[in-house]
Motif scaffolding. Sequence first.
Motif, PDB file in Angstrom:
ATOM      1  N   UNK A 339       8.345  -0.680   7.437  1.00 53.05           N
ATOM      2  CA  UNK A 339       7.963  -2.144   7.112  1.00 53.05           C
ATOM      3  C   UNK A 339       6.820  -2.391   7.655  1.00 53.05           C
ATOM      4  N   UNK A 340       6.317  -1.864   8.661  1.00 53.37           N
ATOM      5  CA  UNK A 340       4.975  -2.348   9.568  1.00 53.37           C
ATOM      6  C   UNK A 340       3.679  -1.792   8.820  1.00 53.37           C
ATOM      7  N   UNK A 341       3.976  -0.882   7.698  1.00 58.79           N
ATOM      8  CA  UNK A 341       2.812  -0.519   6.939  1.00 58.79           C
ATOM      9  C   UNK A 341       3.138  -0.767   5.513  1.00 58.79           C
ATOM     10  N   UNK A 343       1.421  -1.602   2.885  1.00 56.72           N
ATOM     11  CA  UNK A 343       0.236  -0.871   1.833  1.00 56.72           C
ATOM     12  C   UNK A 343       0.451   0.440   1.894  1.00 56.72           C
ATOM     13  N   UNK A 344       0.434   1.133   2.893  1.00 56.29           N
ATOM     14  CA  UNK A 344       0.541   2.641   2.935  1.00 56.29           C
ATOM     15  C   UNK A 344       1.894   2.978   2.098  1.00 56.29           C
ATOM     16  N   UNK A 345       2.932   2.318   2.294  1.00 49.54           N
ATOM     17  CA  UNK A 345       4.175   2.608   1.412  1.00 49.54           C
ATOM     18  C   UNK A 345       3.952   2.325  -0.079  1.00 49.54           C
ATOM     19  N   UNK A 346       3.168   1.315  -0.413  1.00 50.57           N
ATOM     20  CA  UNK A 346       2.954   1.250  -1.778  1.00 50.57           C
ATOM     21  C   UNK A 346       2.036   2.211  -2.317  1.00 50.57           C
ATOM     22  N   UNK A 347       1.322   2.569  -1.463  1.00 49.68           N
ATOM     23  CA  UNK A 347       0.060   3.805  -1.913  1.00 49.68           C
ATOM     24  C   UNK A 347       0.850   5.044  -2.093  1.00 49.68           C
ATOM     25  N   UNK A 348       1.969   5.440  -1.123  1.00 53.54           N
ATOM     26  CA  UNK A 348       2.537   6.489  -1.314  1.00 53.54           C
ATOM     27  C   UNK A 348       3.604   6.526  -2.640  1.00 53.54           C
ATOM     28  N   UNK A 349       3.929   5.313  -2.939  1.00 58.38           N
ATOM     29  CA  UNK A 349       5.226   5.170  -4.143  1.00 58.38           C
ATOM     30  C   UNK A 349       4.299   5.552  -5.375  1.00 58.38           C
ATOM     31  N   UNK A 350       2.869   4.964  -5.314  1.00 57.80           N
ATOM     32  CA  UNK A 350       2.056   5.306  -6.455  1.00 57.80           C
ATOM     33  C   UNK A 350       1.385   6.571  -6.403  1.00 57.80           C
TER      34      UNK A 350
END
Length: 378
Positions: A339-341, A343-350
């Motif tokens: 949850x601290x990152x 944008x990185x999570x969204x990038x990995x999902x895409x």
Amino acid sequence: MDYSKYEVVIIGGDHYNTLWTARSLGAVSIKTFVIVWAPKISKSFVCTSKYVNKYRIAHDEEEVLNILTDNNCQEKRVLISSSDQAAEFVDKNYDILRNKYYLAGCDATKGKLNHWLDKKNMLDLAKEVGLNVAYSSCVDLSKGFDIKELSDIPYPCLIKPELSSHGSKNDYRICENSDELSIALHSLENVCNQVLIQEFLKPEYEATLTGISCDNVQIPTVVHKLRTCTDLQSLGMIVFSKLDNDVNNIISTSQIESLIEKMGYKGCFSVDLMHANGKTYFLEVNLRTDGTMYMSTSAGVNFPLAWVDYCLFHKQSNLCLKKPIHAMTEISYVKYLDYKHPLRCMKEWFMTDCYSIFSWHDVKPFIFKFLYAIKNKR
């Protein structure tokens, strides 16, 4: 090739490895008969897949054997294991099953696969072929132990059952000193007899090689573990990863090929590796279809189909990766969401090309798994 007249039997847990074994075969119209071996379930998310033609849920070894031997099929069928428990069971009953099924195994001999699944034997052979292996020592808890005699063990150390099927990852322990080691060993006395004590190394990165052994050994893909589970019970399990064919930059394939050949193994396999302290260490070999198969199949490398081709037609497929992909074990990803990152999570999902359970071509298993998880949390 018209595969629609052939049926393959799959044994494994209620797990995405079993699911993707069925999907890999069903995608080319091979009929699948899935035996889900799980002691405590009455319904299986795997068996909701459109690629599962027939299924049975078995709760113990006797029930599995009865299902396999009571069939009236006249033609010899391929039998694929998708769990350690299933692979060891098939090896134990090799002589009973070999006339009705094409089986993976070592030297086509009962007991040989289980010999190599014993981690002491496995690690000794790995060292013999030149692979780096972390310090390890085996202890037979049934004979008692004196902690003073284990004075050469480096700390921290990891202890785990010597045979994967004789315990679970819930039985793993990390010990910082001899007192903790003594307590941990005593806690496992009623779980298993043999335990393996290994130097606990903190990895710079981890990888899994995936391959198949037929007339020769092929290792066409490697899974780079970009993110893994953080708790001890799920140590090394993949959350987010990349699959490509850059195998030789991880390790010399000739050593892995030598390892598999010396085992006399024929079938699908995977090899877990870790890079730490400037070296690549061998962790273990899995002599069965691997849980990363949702990645390889999605990338065009169909290991179960290659094994069926070899068993039925003695045809050795030349397995080649179509393109590198990113993959996600989606339930674990949500569980360990950073949850601290965001944008990185969204990038990995895409970036993700495939998931361990979800598939647009076969959505029922994901829906069932999701709803079942919500029901159990009430």
